[in-house]
Motif scaffolding. Structure first.
Motif, PDB file in Angstrom:
ATOM      1  N   ILE A  36      -4.186   2.394 -16.558  1.00 60.54           N
ATOM      2  CA  ILE A  36      -3.577   2.450 -15.223  1.00 60.54           C
ATOM      3  C   ILE A  36      -2.142   1.928 -15.274  1.00 60.54           C
ATOM      4  N   LEU A  37      -1.941   0.849 -16.039  1.00 57.66           N
ATOM      5  CA  LEU A  37      -0.570   0.349 -16.193  1.00 57.66           C
ATOM      6  C   LEU A  37       0.304   1.396 -16.884  1.00 57.66           C
ATOM      7  N   GLY A  38      -0.253   2.009 -17.936  1.00 59.70           N
ATOM      8  CA  GLY A  38       0.484   3.041 -18.663  1.00 59.70           C
ATOM      9  C   GLY A  38       0.845   4.192 -17.740  1.00 59.70           C
ATOM     10  N   MET A  39      -0.122   4.597 -16.923  1.00 57.63           N
ATOM     11  CA  MET A  39       0.100   5.717 -15.995  1.00 57.63           C
ATOM     12  C   MET A  39       1.307   5.441 -15.092  1.00 57.63           C
ATOM     13  N   ALA A  40       1.338   4.251 -14.477  1.00 56.53           N
ATOM     14  CA  ALA A  40       2.418   3.942 -13.539  1.00 56.53           C
ATOM     15  C   ALA A  40       3.753   3.808 -14.278  1.00 56.53           C
ATOM     16  N   LEU A  41       3.716   3.139 -15.419  1.00 57.37           N
ATOM     17  CA  LEU A  41       4.962   2.899 -16.164  1.00 57.37           C
ATOM     18  C   LEU A  41       5.534   4.209 -16.721  1.00 57.37           C
ATOM     19  N   TRP A  42       4.678   4.981 -17.385  1.00 61.89           N
ATOM     20  CA  TRP A  42       5.161   6.214 -18.015  1.00 61.89           C
ATOM     21  C   TRP A  42       5.660   7.204 -16.967  1.00 61.89           C
ATOM     22  N   THR A  43       4.878   7.339 -15.884  1.00 62.30           N
ATOM     23  CA  THR A  43       5.287   8.338 -14.887  1.00 62.30           C
ATOM     24  C   THR A  43       6.588   7.904 -14.216  1.00 62.30           C
ATOM     25  N   ASP A  53      11.432  12.709  -3.803  1.00 69.03           N
ATOM     26  CA  ASP A  53      11.384  12.181  -5.177  1.00 69.03           C
ATOM     27  C   ASP A  53      11.540  10.658  -5.107  1.00 69.03           C
ATOM     28  N   CYS A  54      12.423  10.213  -4.202  1.00 69.25           N
ATOM     29  CA  CYS A  54      12.633   8.759  -4.069  1.00 69.25           C
ATOM     30  C   CYS A  54      11.342   8.095  -3.581  1.00 69.25           C
ATOM     31  N   CYS A  55      10.610   8.776  -2.683  1.00 70.77           N
ATOM     32  CA  CYS A  55       9.332   8.209  -2.207  1.00 70.77           C
ATOM     33  C   CYS A  55       8.347   8.071  -3.368  1.00 70.77           C
ATOM     34  N   VAL A  56       8.285   9.118  -4.215  1.00 71.50           N
ATOM     35  CA  VAL A  56       7.368   9.065  -5.367  1.00 71.50           C
ATOM     36  C   VAL A  56       7.744   7.879  -6.253  1.00 71.50           C
ATOM     37  N   MET A  57       9.047   7.751  -6.503  1.00 72.86           N
ATOM     38  CA  MET A  57       9.499   6.649  -7.369  1.00 72.86           C
ATOM     39  C   MET A  57       9.183   5.296  -6.734  1.00 72.86           C
ATOM     40  N   ALA A  58       9.382   5.206  -5.401  1.00 76.04           N
ATOM     41  CA  ALA A  58       9.100   3.932  -4.721  1.00 76.04           C
ATOM     42  C   ALA A  58       7.626   3.581  -4.907  1.00 76.04           C
ATOM     43  N   THR A  59       6.745   4.567  -4.732  1.00 71.84           N
ATOM     44  CA  THR A  59       5.310   4.309  -4.914  1.00 71.84           C
ATOM     45  C   THR A  59       5.023   3.798  -6.315  1.00 71.84           C
ATOM     46  N   LEU A  60       5.558   4.506  -7.310  1.00 69.72           N
ATOM     47  CA  LEU A  60       5.240   4.138  -8.693  1.00 69.72           C
ATOM     48  C   LEU A  60       5.722   2.721  -9.002  1.00 69.72           C
ATOM     49  N   LEU A  61       6.933   2.385  -8.512  1.00 70.65           N
ATOM     50  CA  LEU A  61       7.467   1.058  -8.816  1.00 70.65           C
ATOM     51  C   LEU A  61       6.679  -0.030  -8.068  1.00 70.65           C
ATOM     52  N   LEU A  62       6.314   0.265  -6.803  1.00 65.80           N
ATOM     53  CA  LEU A  62       5.533  -0.722  -6.049  1.00 65.80           C
ATOM     54  C   LEU A  62       4.164  -0.934  -6.683  1.00 65.80           C
ATOM     55  N   LEU A  63       3.554   0.170  -7.127  1.00 65.25           N
ATOM     56  CA  LEU A  63       2.246   0.048  -7.797  1.00 65.25           C
ATOM     57  C   LEU A  63       2.386  -0.790  -9.060  1.00 65.25           C
ATOM     58  N   LEU A  64       3.461  -0.507  -9.787  1.00 68.76           N
ATOM     59  CA  LEU A  64       3.682  -1.224 -11.038  1.00 68.76           C
ATOM     60  C   LEU A  64       3.801  -2.728 -10.789  1.00 68.76           C
ATOM     61  N   VAL A  65       4.610  -3.100  -9.795  1.00 70.05           N
ATOM     62  CA  VAL A  65       4.791  -4.525  -9.487  1.00 70.05           C
ATOM     63  C   VAL A  65       3.440  -5.134  -9.108  1.00 70.05           C
ATOM     64  N   ASN A  66       2.717  -4.432  -8.229  1.00 72.99           N
ATOM     65  CA  ASN A  66       1.434  -4.941  -7.748  1.00 72.99           C
ATOM     66  C   ASN A  66       0.433  -5.124  -8.897  1.00 72.99           C
ATOM     67  N   LEU A  67       0.394  -4.148  -9.782  1.00 71.36           N
ATOM     68  CA  LEU A  67      -0.574  -4.213 -10.888  1.00 71.36           C
ATOM     69  C   LEU A  67      -0.175  -5.282 -11.901  1.00 71.36           C
ATOM     70  N   VAL A  68       1.122  -5.341 -12.214  1.00 73.33           N
ATOM     71  CA  VAL A  68       1.566  -6.341 -13.191  1.00 73.33           C
ATOM     72  C   VAL A  68       1.298  -7.745 -12.650  1.00 73.33           C
ATOM     73  N   MET A  69       1.559  -7.961 -11.364  1.00 76.76           N
ATOM     74  CA  MET A  69       1.310  -9.282 -10.783  1.00 76.76           C
ATOM     75  C   MET A  69      -0.192  -9.588 -10.751  1.00 76.76           C
ATOM     76  N   THR A  70      -1.001  -8.553 -10.530  1.00 76.41           N
ATOM     77  CA  THR A  70      -2.456  -8.763 -10.552  1.00 76.41           C
ATOM     78  C   THR A  70      -2.894  -9.179 -11.957  1.00 76.41           C
ATOM     79  N   VAL A  71      -2.315  -8.498 -12.956  1.00 74.47           N
ATOM     80  CA  VAL A  71      -2.633  -8.860 -14.344  1.00 74.47           C
ATOM     81  C   VAL A  71      -2.194 -10.304 -14.610  1.00 74.47           C
ATOM     82  N   ALA A  72      -1.013 -10.642 -14.113  1.00 72.99           N
ATOM     83  CA  ALA A  72      -0.491 -12.001 -14.360  1.00 72.99           C
ATOM     84  C   ALA A  72      -1.387 -13.061 -13.714  1.00 72.99           C
ATOM     85  N   ASN A  73      -2.002 -12.730 -12.592  1.00 68.75           N
ATOM     86  CA  ASN A  73      -2.845 -13.712 -11.883  1.00 68.75           C
ATOM     87  C   ASN A  73      -4.320 -13.632 -12.258  1.00 68.75           C
TER      88      ASN A  73
END
Ligand code: HEM
Ligand code: HEM
Length: 472
Positions: free
Chosen positions: A165-172, A132-152
Motif C-alpha cells: 500500500i505504501l509502494g502504491m501511493a509512493l510510486w503512483t 490531475d492536481c486533485c489526484v496528486m493531492a489524494t496520493l500525497l495526503l494518503l502517503l502522509v497518513n500512511l507513513v504517520m500510521t506506520v511511525a505510530n
C-alpha cells in the motif's frame, strides 16, 4: 457542523467513505460501459446526442471503473486493514476524508467534463490539469497518513500488505505527474512520438503500480485471515514486492510495439514482459501455498471466494500478457477486441474481484454491522462471474476474427458485420455485470443502515495470526 466534524473523526469513517464511493462508482462506471457497448452495436442510436457518443462515454467508463471503483474500494479496505496490521489507529481519519474529497472530485470530473468534451484526450490520462492536481493531492495526503500510521505503530514488523500500500501511493505519486505531463498544463502532452512513450510509461504503471499493489495487498491480507493460517513465506512476499518494482516499471513500451519507438525500448519491454513471471509466480505460489489444504475455507467464505477467483484471473491475465507482448502475436491481436478482453479480465477479474473481496471482508468491521444479505453476495458473485467469463470468450473470439481479417488485408466494411453479433453479445453480458454492481451497491447501503449490529462492538485494533515470526 460540530457533529459532522466529530463524525469524520471516528475510527474507520474514512475507510467507510471510500468503500461506499467504490460501490457507487462500480455501478455508474459499468453503466457507462453499457452505453459505450450499445454504440458499438448501433452507432446511429445516439446520433446528435454528443454526451452519449462513444468518444465521450468510453473515457468516462474507463476512468470511472479504474479510479472510482477499483481504487476507491481497494483504498477503503486498506484504510481499515493497514492500521489493524500495525496494531494502531489510522493517524488521521480527517486527513483520510480530505484525501477522499480530492479523489471524488477527480472521479466526478470524468462524467461531467468528458461529457462536455473537456478532456486531455490521452488514454488513461484524460483528466484535465485541475483534476490531475486533485489526484496528486489524494496520493500525497494518503502517503502522509500512511507513513504517520506506520511511525505510530505498536507492531514492530511491517507485513507485506503495508509495503504494497505504501509502494502504491509512493510510486503512483511519482508516475502520475510524469505520464500526465503535469509541467505542461494547457495540453498535458508532449509533442510527437515522445508523448506516447511518456503516456504508456504511465498507462502501464497505472495497472502495474496502482491497481496491482492495491490488489496484492488485499489478497495478502484476506487469504491468511480466512484460512486462519500464517502466510507461507514472508521472504517470498518481499521478493515479489521488489521484483514488481524492478520489472514492471519499464515495460510500457509493449503497448506501442506497432509505433516507431526506439528498438532498444521495444526489446526491453518484450524481454521484461517475459520476466514478469517472477513477481507474478512468487505472489501466486505464496498465496496458494498459504491456502493449501484450506481452499474449501476460502471458497465457502464469499469474500474469500472473490479473492481466490481474483488470483486465478491474475494467472490468466499474466499468461496472456507476456504472450501478447510478442511482436509476432501482437501484429494479429493489437488493433482488436482481444486487448479489450485482456483489459476486462485484468481490471475487473483480477483487481476488481480482489477489491470486492477485500471490501466484503472488512465491511462488517468497518460498519460495525453484519453484511445485510450474504445471499445477495452469492448472487452478485454468480452474475459477475458469468458476465466476465462471457466477456472474455466473446471479446477474444471477436478479436481473433478482426485481427486475422485485417492481417489478411480484408476491408473493414466486410469485417464489421462479422463481429456485430459479438458486439451485441458483449452488451447483453454487460447487463449481468451491471446487475451485480447494483446488487452490491444495495447491499453496501443496507449493511450500513440495516445490517444487524455486531455485538460486542468490533475491536478495531486486534492481534492477527503470525507467519514465520512476522505479525500479520
Ligand atoms: C466494473 C467493471 C468493468 C471494468 C473494470 C471495465 C474496464 C474497462 C477497461 C479498462 C477498458 C479499456 C480497455 C482497453 O482500452 O483495452 C474498458 C473498455 C470498454 N468496456 Fe469495460 N469495464 C467494466 C464493465 C463493462 C461493462 C459492464 C461493459 C458493457 C456493458 C463494458 C464495455 C466496455 C466497452 C464497450 C469498452 C470500449 C471498448 C473499445 O474501445 O472497443 N465494460 N472497460
Ligand atoms: C505479466 C503481466 C502483464 C503483461 C506482460 C501484460 C501485457 C500487456 C500488453 C502487451 C498489452 C497491450 C496489448 C496491445 O495493445 O496489443 C496490455 C494491455 C492492457 N493490460 Fe496488460 N499485461 C499484464 C498484466 C496486466 C495487469 C495485471 C493488468 C491490470 C491490473 C493489465 C491491464 C491491461 C490493460 C487495461 C490493457 C489495455 C491497455 C489499452 O488501453 O490499450 N495487464 N497488457
Amino acid at each position: 457542523m460540530k457533529r459532522l466534524w466529530e463524525h469524520i473523526g471516528q475510527t474507520n469513517s474514512a475507510s467507510a467513505a471510500y468503500l461506499v464511493a467504490g460501490a457507487v462508482w462500480f455501478f455508474v462506471g459499468a453503466s457507462y460501459g453499457l452505453t459505450t457497448a450499445i454504440h458499438l452495436v448501433s452507432p446511429e442510436l445516439f446520433n446528435n446526442i454528443p454526451w452519449l457518443v462513444f468518444g465521450r462515454t468510453r473515457p468516462i467508463h474507463v476512468n470511472t471503473v479504474i479510479y472510482g471503483f477499483v481504487v476507491s474500494a481497494g483504498v477503503g479496505a486498506a484504510l481499515h486493514y493497514v492500521p489493524a496490521l500495525l496494531k494502531t489507529r489510522l493517524w488521521s481519519e480527517r486527513l483520510g476524508w480530505l484525501s477522499w474529497l480530492f479523489w471524488q472530485a477527480a472521479v466526478v470530473s470524468g462524467p461531467i467534463c468528458f461529457s462536455l468534451g473537456i478532456t486531455q484526450g490521452r488514454e488513461y490520462a484524460e483528466y484535465t490539469f485541475p483534476f490531475d492536481c486533485c489526484v496528486m493531492a489524494t496520493l500525497l495526503l494518503l502517503l502522509v497518513n500512511l507513513v504517520m500510521t506506520v511511525a505510530n505503530r505498536t507492531e514492530k514488523s511491517l507485513y507485506v500488505s503495508v509495503w504494497y500500500i505504501l509502494g502504491m501511493a509512493l510510486w503512483t505519486a511519482g508516475v502520475y505527474p510524469i505520464g500526465n505531463v503535469m509541467w505542461n498544463p494547457p495540453s498535458g502532452a508532449l509533442p510527437g512520438l515522445l508523448d506516447s512513450v511518456f503516456l504508456w510509461f504511465y498507462g502501464h504503471n497505472l495497472v502495474g503500480l496502482l491497481l496491482t499493489p492495491a490488489a496484492l495487498a488485499s489478497a495478502y491480507y484476506v487469504i491468511p485471515r480466512i484460512c486462519k493460517t500464517p502466510l507461507y513465506s514472508h521472504t517470498l512476499s518481499l521478493v515479489g514486492f521488489w521484483a514488481l518494482a524492478a520489472i514492471y516499471t519499464h515495460i510500457g513500451g509493449h503497448h506501442i510495439l506497432q509505433a516507431p519507438i526506439p528498438n532498444w525500448l521495444k526489446t526491453l519491454s518484450v524481454v521484461d514482459s517475459m520476466a514478469m513471471i517472477v513477481p507474478v509466480l512468487t505472489v501466486l505460489v505464496n498465496l496458494w501455498l498459504t491456502a493449501r489444504g484450506r481452499f474449501g475455507m476460502l471458497w465457502n467464505d464469499i469474500a474469500g471466494r472473490w479473492v481466490l477467483v481474483g488470483t486465478l484471473w491474475y494467472l490468466v491475465t499474466c499468461i496472456q500478457g507476456p504472450i501478447q507482448s510478442l511482436p509476432s502475436v501482437q501484429k494479429i491481436t493489437h488493433f482488436s477486441n482481444w486487448t479489450i478482453g485482456h483489459a476486462h479480465i485484468a481490471v475487473l477479474g483480477f483487481s476488481g474481484f480482489i477489491a470486492l473481496g477485500a471490501m466484503w471482508h472488512v465491511l462488517p468491521a468497518v460498519a460495525g454491522r453484519e453484511i445485510w444479505s450474504r445471499r445477495l453476495l452469492h448472487i452478485q458473485f454468480g452474475l459477475m462471474m458469468f458476465g466476465l467469463a462471457g466477456f472474455f470468450a466473446v471479446l477474444t473470439t471477436a478479436g481473433l476474427i478482426q485481427g486475422h481479417a485485417w492481417y489478411n488485408g480484408e476491408t473493414e466494411y466486410r469485417v464489421l458485420p462479422e463481429i456485430a453479433p459479438y458486439m451485441a453479445l458483449r452488451a447483453m453480458l454487460g447487463l449481468f455485470i451491471i446487475a451485480g454492481a447494483l446488487l452490491g451497491l444495495i447491499n453496501v447501503i443496507l449493511t450500513f443502515t440495516r445490517g444487524p449490529r455486531l455485538a460486542p462492538p468490533v475491536e478495531i485494533v486486534r492481534p492477527a495470526p503470525t507467519g514465520q515470526g512476522v505479525a500479520l
